[in-house]
Each structure stands twice: as C-alpha cells, then as structure tokens.
Design a protein around this motif. Structure first.
Motif, PDB file in Angstrom:
ATOM      1  N   MET A  75      35.357  41.450  20.412  1.00 12.19           N
ATOM      2  CA  MET A  75      34.732  40.181  20.032  1.00 12.19           C
ATOM      3  C   MET A  75      33.450  40.493  19.241  1.00 12.19           C
ATOM      4  N   PRO A  76      33.478  40.339  17.953  1.00 11.21           N
ATOM      5  CA  PRO A  76      32.274  40.641  17.157  1.00 11.21           C
ATOM      6  C   PRO A  76      31.206  39.553  17.288  1.00 11.21           C
ATOM      7  N   ASP A  77      29.957  39.930  16.959  1.00 12.64           N
ATOM      8  CA  ASP A  77      28.876  38.944  16.922  1.00 12.64           C
ATOM      9  C   ASP A  77      29.237  37.844  15.925  1.00 12.64           C
ATOM     10  N   LYS A  78      28.759  36.619  16.202  1.00 10.90           N
ATOM     11  CA  LYS A  78      28.994  35.493  15.291  1.00 10.90           C
ATOM     12  C   LYS A  78      27.651  34.954  14.825  1.00 10.90           C
ATOM     13  N   THR A  79      27.596  34.572  13.568  1.00  6.20           N
ATOM     14  CA  THR A  79      26.419  33.907  13.032  1.00  6.20           C
ATOM     15  C   THR A  79      26.694  32.413  13.048  1.00  6.20           C
ATOM     16  N   LEU A  80      25.821  31.667  13.738  1.00  9.22           N
ATOM     17  CA  LEU A  80      25.964  30.219  13.863  1.00  9.22           C
ATOM     18  C   LEU A  80      24.769  29.529  13.230  1.00  9.22           C
ATOM     19  N   ILE A  81      24.878  28.238  12.972  1.00  8.78           N
ATOM     20  CA  ILE A  81      23.804  27.430  12.398  1.00  8.78           C
ATOM     21  C   ILE A  81      23.318  26.451  13.463  1.00  8.78           C
ATOM     22  N   CYS A  82      22.004  26.433  13.700  1.00 10.71           N
ATOM     23  CA  CYS A  82      21.401  25.530  14.676  1.00 10.71           C
ATOM     24  C   CYS A  82      21.501  24.092  14.184  1.00 10.71           C
ATOM     25  N   LYS A  83      21.933  23.197  15.080  1.00  5.74           N
ATOM     26  CA  LYS A  83      22.087  21.793  14.674  1.00  5.74           C
ATOM     27  C   LYS A  83      20.744  21.068  14.563  1.00  5.74           C
ATOM     28  N   ASP A  84      19.681  21.634  15.131  1.00  7.74           N
ATOM     29  CA  ASP A  84      18.364  20.999  15.043  1.00  7.74           C
ATOM     30  C   ASP A  84      17.560  21.483  13.839  1.00  7.74           C
ATOM     31  N   CYS A  85      17.413  22.808  13.699  1.00 14.00           N
ATOM     32  CA  CYS A  85      16.547  23.341  12.641  1.00 14.00           C
ATOM     33  C   CYS A  85      17.315  23.922  11.453  1.00 14.00           C
ATOM     34  N   GLN A  86      18.641  23.969  11.548  1.00 17.05           N
ATOM     35  CA  GLN A  86      19.521  24.475  10.488  1.00 17.05           C
ATOM     36  C   GLN A  86      19.345  25.979  10.217  1.00 17.05           C
ATOM     37  N   LYS A  87      18.666  26.686  11.109  1.00 14.87           N
ATOM     38  CA  LYS A  87      18.448  28.117  10.944  1.00 14.87           C
ATOM     39  C   LYS A  87      19.649  28.879  11.502  1.00 14.87           C
TER      40      LYS A  87
END
Length: 58
Positions: A1-13
């Motif tokens: 299971m590789p690391d995933k890059t996600l987008i924060c729903k509050d700050c979009q970071k």
C-alpha cells in the motif's frame, strides 16, 4: 500500500496519507480516507472541544 497524496477539504493543501496511517485506519475498521490535513483536523477538534465546553458551562 503506497503513500497517497490527498487534498484537504478545508485549506486545499496537499498532505500525505502514509502507508502506516492507512494500515491504522484499516485496523480500526475505518473505510473513508481523511478529508482534512493534520493541521485542519487539529483545529476542527479544538473548535469542537471549545464549543462543547462553552455549551456545558451554561
């Protein structure tokens, strides 16, 4: 299971949902990925606790 890059729903970071965090979620039976970065999760929890304390103080 590789690391995933996600987008924060509050700050979009972007933030990384690490392999270790994914395993922890799986062990706890959590099926949804986090929607907030660690900073926004911490801020949301602080707001919730502050509001809860003020509500109980009445």
């Amino acid at each position: 299971m590789p690391d995933k890059t996600l987008i924060c729903k509050d700050c979009q970071k972007e933030f990384v949902f690490t392999e270790g965090e994914q395993e922890f979620y799986k062990e706890k039976g959590l099926v949804n990925e986090p929607q907030r970065c660690p900073e926004c999760r911490k801020a949301k929890k602080a707001r919730y606790n502050r509001n809860r304390y003020q509500h109980n103080a009445r």
